[in-house]
Design an enzyme around this catalytic site. Sequence first.
Site, PDB file in Angstrom:
ATOM      1  N   CYS A   1     -23.141  46.403 -15.915  1.00  0.00           N
ATOM      2  CA  CYS A   1     -23.933  46.737 -14.721  1.00  0.00           C
ATOM      3  C   CYS A   1     -23.735  48.130 -13.892  1.00  0.00           C
ATOM      4  CB  CYS A   1     -24.153  45.641 -13.349  1.00  0.00           C
ATOM      5  SG  CYS A   1     -24.303  44.029 -14.095  1.00  0.00           S
TER       6      CYS A   1
ATOM      7  N   ASN B   1     -21.698  45.138  -9.228  1.00  0.00           N
ATOM      8  CA  ASN B   1     -21.027  45.460 -10.426  1.00  0.00           C
ATOM      9  C   ASN B   1     -19.756  44.970 -10.437  1.00  0.00           C
ATOM     10  OD1 ASN B   1     -19.557  48.387 -11.614  1.00  0.00           O
ATOM     11  ND2 ASN B   1     -20.016  46.580 -12.823  1.00  0.00           N
ATOM     12  N   GLY B   2     -19.300  44.004 -11.476  1.00  0.00           N
ATOM     13  CA  GLY B   2     -18.165  43.407 -11.704  1.00  0.00           C
ATOM     14  C   GLY B   2     -18.134  42.177 -12.005  1.00  0.00           C
TER      15      GLY B   2
ATOM     16  N   TYR C   1     -13.994  54.349 -21.887  1.00  0.00           N
ATOM     17  CA  TYR C   1     -15.045  54.244 -22.536  1.00  0.00           C
ATOM     18  C   TYR C   1     -16.441  53.960 -21.730  1.00  0.00           C
ATOM     19  CZ  TYR C   1     -18.801  52.112 -25.379  1.00  0.00           C
ATOM     20  OH  TYR C   1     -19.817  51.673 -25.971  1.00  0.00           O
TER      21      TYR C   1
END
Length: 490
Positions: A22, A123-124, A263
């Site tokens: 996300c 996000n997470g 990444y």
Amino acid sequence: MAGGTDVHEPFDINADTLREECGVFGILGHEDASALTALGLHALQHRGQEAAGIVTVDNEQFRAERHLGLVGDHFSDAETIERLSGKAAVGHVRYSTTGETILRNVQPLFAELDGGGIAVCHNGNFTNALTLRRQLIRDGAICQSTSDSEVVLQLVARSRKGKIVERFIDAITQMEGAYSLVALTSKKLIGARDPLGIRPLVLGDLNGAPILASETCALDIIGAKFIREVENGEVIVCTTTGIESFFPFGKRPARPCIFEYIYFSRPDSVVGGRSVYDVRREMGRQLARESNVEADVIVPVPDSGVPAAIGFSQESGVPFELGIIRNHYVGRTFIEPTQQIRALGVKMKHSANRAQIEGKRVVLVDDSLVRGTTSVKIVQMIREAGAKEVHFRLASPPIKYSDYYGIDTPVREKLLAAKYGLEEMRAYIGADTLAFLSVDGIYKAMGYEGRDDANPQFTDHCFTGDYPTPLTDLSEDQDFVSPPRLVEVG
Ligand code: SF4
């Protein structure tokens, strides 16, 4: 056949990677709030490709568009953007780790509270969300999704604090795990980062309109100015009259996720004051210092292996060449009537650049190795192109532990490095030699002497097993993964 994998099966060179869960974006006080949010999400598409959503607010009236699929498929037409009127917006791109890929899990999630509406993007991953959700349902909560993120909304709704910011803080102080949150009320844009700052969040500005985003690349695409990182444990509240910050967790040393550098984040983003591209190149240089080998050419596994391969080449003095060519127009898969044609399909996405490979000692450089399945095929493809030797180098340490902080990692049994030692992994992928960047090496590439085991500078548990927060949902051996009661059939 190396690694028991059918090397003639069509493959996606980027299939065997960790997947970030996300990206979030929010803007307040701008005419084109929804269009700018769509652009910001487009720049963050690498953080989630399953679904996207935008919520705007215009004089207390919230409007939402949420879709499964890519941002460009749903938010690039003028009608949609016009429907999303209002000078404030939040948006989300999703890659699911908790909760199925169904419309009711697509964010932003919205709730009507006394005192007005609130939309939340996350996000997470919360490592106690399932425990809290069970408690909430026992207490009569009606959950609208199966996403862990909804727990925050439920707790905000139940908070007995007065103001919305107090209720928001009340809710997040009950959460564990990793999170960057962006929330929107009729008058406020709110951001929050977990006490360790595991997931990224930055503050920007566009002609006086404050912006919150997962990465700086989302600011760059709209010409917004980078102001600063949102600090670990900070709750930032933006209104049209200014910005206020709260630190409900007290001050603690940050431990951001080191994989954002390896990444997840885009190479053109700046994370924690460091250019992601520069860090990856330095990881490649450090990798060459640690595990150089006699060779004729350095070849990156595209695209994420490119900066590290350039660094490896610069440090070793061995020429860098694009030995694997990516076909950017894969699109519709071809009809493959026979196995023979299917075997040809293997080169649909990537093919070996024979002129740079044939008769040479090749060093392949990639960012990370997870299951190893793709590496087997890459080595085979390079050998078939006539390489004399194939040496595989990874610009990160072996991944031995699963993630619970918003990254889709396979179960531990599927992690190659959790099962095998270095020599077995080398044999599995079929390379002449194999080497990973050491844990200390990755800290050196970040500018440190090494890892400070007493106070690690980063979250790095996929390599070290050193989980930085409690994992409450894992501790209780209860069947949290019960199937959702409601399945959308229409
Ligand atoms: S396990 Fe830790 S270091 Fe690895 S990706 Fe997840 S949060 Fe980042």
